[in-house]
Design an enzyme around this catalytic site. Structure first.
Site, PDB file in Angstrom:
ATOM      1  N   TYR A 120      -1.324  -0.555  10.962  1.00 53.39           N
ATOM      2  CA  TYR A 120      -1.798  -1.437   9.954  1.00 53.39           C
ATOM      3  C   TYR A 120       0.201  -0.838   8.696  1.00 53.39           C
ATOM      4  CZ  TYR A 120      -3.735  -1.159   4.528  1.00 53.39           C
ATOM      5  OH  TYR A 120      -3.576  -1.551   3.517  1.00 53.39           O
ATOM      6  N   SER A 140       0.676  -1.169  -0.240  1.00 48.86           N
ATOM      7  CA  SER A 140       0.247  -0.111   0.099  1.00 48.86           C
ATOM      8  C   SER A 140       0.820   0.999   0.362  1.00 48.86           C
ATOM      9  CB  SER A 140      -0.892   0.139   1.626  1.00 48.86           C
ATOM     10  OG  SER A 140      -1.346   1.473   1.816  1.00 48.86           O
TER      11      SER A 140
HETATM   12  N1  LIG Z   1      -8.763  -0.610  -0.334  1.00 49.25           N
HETATM   13  C1  LIG Z   1      -7.775   0.565   0.095  1.00 49.25           C
HETATM   14  O1  LIG Z   1      -7.901   2.243  -0.152  1.00 49.25           O
HETATM   15  C2  LIG Z   1      -6.438  -0.070  -0.303  1.00 49.25           C
HETATM   16  C3  LIG Z   1      -5.555   0.082  -0.475  1.00 49.25           C
HETATM   17  C4  LIG Z   1      -4.017  -0.097  -0.615  1.00 49.25           C
HETATM   18  C5  LIG Z   1      -4.091  -1.536   0.033  1.00 49.25           C
HETATM   19  N2  LIG Z   1      -5.093  -2.212   0.313  1.00 49.25           N
HETATM   20  C6  LIG Z   1      -4.635  -3.963   0.505  1.00 49.25           C
HETATM   21  O2  LIG Z   1      -5.312  -4.502  -0.512  1.00 49.25           O
HETATM   22  C7  LIG Z   1      -5.797  -5.396  -0.127  1.00 49.25           C
HETATM   23  C8  LIG Z   1      -7.401  -6.001  -0.065  1.00 49.25           C
HETATM   24  O3  LIG Z   1      -8.047  -4.871   0.395  1.00 49.25           O
HETATM   25  P1  LIG Z   1      -8.903  -4.556  -0.537  1.00 49.25           P
HETATM   26  O4  LIG Z   1      -9.352  -3.453  -0.540  1.00 49.25           O
HETATM   27  O5  LIG Z   1      -9.522  -5.253  -1.148  1.00 49.25           O
HETATM   28  O6  LIG Z   1     -10.699  -4.816   1.042  1.00 49.25           O
HETATM   29  P2  LIG Z   1     -11.746  -5.840   1.176  1.00 49.25           P
HETATM   30  O7  LIG Z   1     -12.363  -5.917   0.311  1.00 49.25           O
HETATM   31  O8  LIG Z   1     -12.247  -5.557   2.722  1.00 49.25           O
HETATM   32  O9  LIG Z   1     -11.067  -7.194   1.057  1.00 49.25           O
HETATM   33  C9  LIG Z   1     -10.537  -7.610   1.466  1.00 49.25           C
HETATM   34  C10 LIG Z   1     -10.256  -9.253   1.297  1.00 49.25           C
HETATM   35  O10 LIG Z   1      -9.276 -10.133   2.791  1.00 49.25           O
HETATM   36  C11 LIG Z   1      -9.592 -11.123   3.056  1.00 49.25           C
HETATM   37  N3  LIG Z   1      -9.379 -11.670   4.171  1.00 49.25           N
HETATM   38  C12 LIG Z   1      -9.363 -10.660   5.670  1.00 49.25           C
HETATM   39  N4  LIG Z   1      -8.963 -11.056   6.744  1.00 49.25           N
HETATM   40  C13 LIG Z   1      -8.702 -12.592   5.736  1.00 49.25           C
HETATM   41  C14 LIG Z   1      -8.214 -13.923   6.606  1.00 49.25           C
HETATM   42  N5  LIG Z   1      -8.238 -13.703   8.435  1.00 49.25           N
HETATM   43  N6  LIG Z   1      -7.842 -14.646   5.852  1.00 49.25           N
HETATM   44  C15 LIG Z   1      -8.256 -14.693   4.410  1.00 49.25           C
HETATM   45  N7  LIG Z   1      -8.459 -13.640   3.780  1.00 49.25           N
HETATM   46  C16 LIG Z   1      -8.512 -12.524   4.907  1.00 49.25           C
HETATM   47  C17 LIG Z   1     -11.180 -10.901   2.954  1.00 49.25           C
HETATM   48  O11 LIG Z   1     -12.268 -12.680   3.001  1.00 49.25           O
HETATM   49  P3  LIG Z   1     -12.588 -12.856   4.212  1.00 49.25           P
HETATM   50  O12 LIG Z   1     -13.867 -12.389   5.149  1.00 49.25           O
HETATM   51  O13 LIG Z   1     -13.803 -13.679   3.039  1.00 49.25           O
HETATM   52  O14 LIG Z   1     -11.869 -13.893   4.438  1.00 49.25           O
HETATM   53  C18 LIG Z   1     -11.504 -10.104   1.858  1.00 49.25           C
HETATM   54  O15 LIG Z   1     -11.299 -10.692   0.799  1.00 49.25           O
HETATM   55  C19 LIG Z   1      -5.335  -5.432   1.974  1.00 49.25           C
HETATM   56  O16 LIG Z   1      -4.058  -6.373   1.494  1.00 49.25           O
HETATM   57  C20 LIG Z   1      -5.950  -3.828   2.353  1.00 49.25           C
HETATM   58  O17 LIG Z   1      -4.860  -3.921   3.079  1.00 49.25           O
HETATM   59  C21 LIG Z   1      -6.166  -1.637   0.328  1.00 49.25           C
END
Ligand SMILES: NC(=O)c1ccc[n+]([C@@H]2O[C@H](COP(=O)([O-])OP(=O)(O)OC[C@H]3O[C@@H](n4cnc5c(N)ncnc54)[C@H](OP(=O)(O)O)[C@@H]3O)[C@@H](O)[C@H]2O)c1
Length: 272
Positions: free
Chosen positions: A146, A133
């Site tokens: 985080y 990120s």
């Molecule tokens: N959105 C942003 O602004 C942003 C920016 C930079 C980086 N990111 C990164 O991008 C990645 C994806 O995030 P997103 O934005 O797509 O958020 P999201 O829609 O909340 O998706 C998060 C995913 O992680 C999974 N997850 C969470 N805890 C888990 C566990 N214990 N075991 C297995 N899976 C787990 C969730 O699936 P389940 O709950 O079904 O397990 C879900 O599929 C993350 O690493 C986040 O830090 C996001």
């Protein structure tokens, strides 16, 4: 040509779901892993297979990987994408929750890497794509734990890249900026809960409201933007060490490099 086999974690929503879809549409054999597998049903017609996996549970990681290897006999690309934002004042986040943040965002990913490497090495090729990120490049207000997880992801990935070069295995970091997914709402909830009835409550509530507003509005980039970047990282002959994506991500990292630290602090605290 044989289809490349990809395993992506966090595939049940947001960036992971869109990436699984785009990779399947582009000829990859895709395995999507998450704790919730129901949302992956919509991708079944594209051939995406779902694996139940909790990245904090070693047995669940092993079972999912064994299923994939039994069916495909190989794994070409691992995308570590599962993660969440445990926001809150560092003083107030219970240490058990801080540990969980690192278990999900860092140790789960590293455990999977440890388990796939023997297969990739025996194939003489492979690619590991780790979702970091811009929070792996500079600290966010109330994002300390985080940030710790994403800074760790950056350091570990840089070290891995050197260790795995002799085996023909690439390591790539994806650095999204703000992306409109459930991530922001989950982070805002953590921030509110952890700062309730503490000296940080007023400021934390203000920030949680701003986070929620930002992630409910239309300013942030669509997760498809990250999916496209993931596709580039999967298909590039010689992938870059880092791909940054999402509105404003590059300018923010640049400002962090150029501005004096306290000046950048002011920018970050006032924008949340
Ligand atoms: N959105 C942003 O602004 C942003 C920016 C930079 C980086 N990111 C990164 O991008 C990645 C994806 O995030 P997103 O934005 O797509 O958020 P999201 O829609 O909340 O998706 C998060 C995913 O992680 C999974 N997850 C969470 N805890 C888990 C566990 N214990 N075991 C297995 N899976 C787990 C969730 O699936 P389940 O709950 O079904 O397990 C879900 O599929 C993350 O690493 C986040 O830090 C996001």
């Amino acid at each position: 040509m044989e289809k490349k086999v990809v395993l992506i974690t966090g595939a049940s929503s947001g960036i992971g779901l869109d990436t699984a879809r785009l990779l399947a549409q582009n000829g990859f054999t895709v395995y999507g892993a998450a704790r919730r597998t129901e949302p992956l049903r919509e991708l079944q017609p594209l051939g995406v297979k779902s694996l139940r996996m909790d990245v904090t549970d070693d047995e669940s990681i092993r079972n999912a990987l064994n299923t994939l290897i039994a069916a495909e006999g190989r794994i070409d690309i691992l995308i570590n994408n599962a993660g969440y934002g445990s926001f809150g004042a560092i003083e107030e986040v219970p240490i058990e929750e801080a540990e969980r943040q690192l278990q999900v965002n860092v140790f789960g990913a590293m455990r999977l890497i440890q388990l796939v490497l023997p297969f990739m090495r025996s194939q003489g090729a492979g690619r590991i794509i780790n979702t970091s990120s811009i929070a792996g490049r500079f600290a966010m207000y109330f994002g300390g734990w985080y940030n710790a997880s994403k800074y760790a992801m950056e350091g570990l990935s840089d070290a891995l890249r050197m260790e795995l070069k002799p085996f023909g295995i690439d390591v790539v970091l994806i650095e999204p900026g703000g992306i409109k997914t459930d991530w922001g709402i989950i982070a805002a909830n953590h921030l509110r809960t952890s700062c309730q009835d503490t000296p940080y409550q007023a400021e934390a509530t203000r920030c949680a409201n701003t986070l929620e507003k930002g992630y409910s509005g239309n300013f942030l980039s669509n997760p498809k933007v990250v999916a496209k970047t993931m596709l580039r990282a999967c298909t590039a002959r010689h992938p870059r060490a880092r791909y940054r994506c999402g509105r404003g991500s590059t300018i923010l990292v640049l400002l962090h490099t150029l501005l004096p630290a306290r000046c950048f602090d002011r920018l970050v605290t006032h924008s949340l």
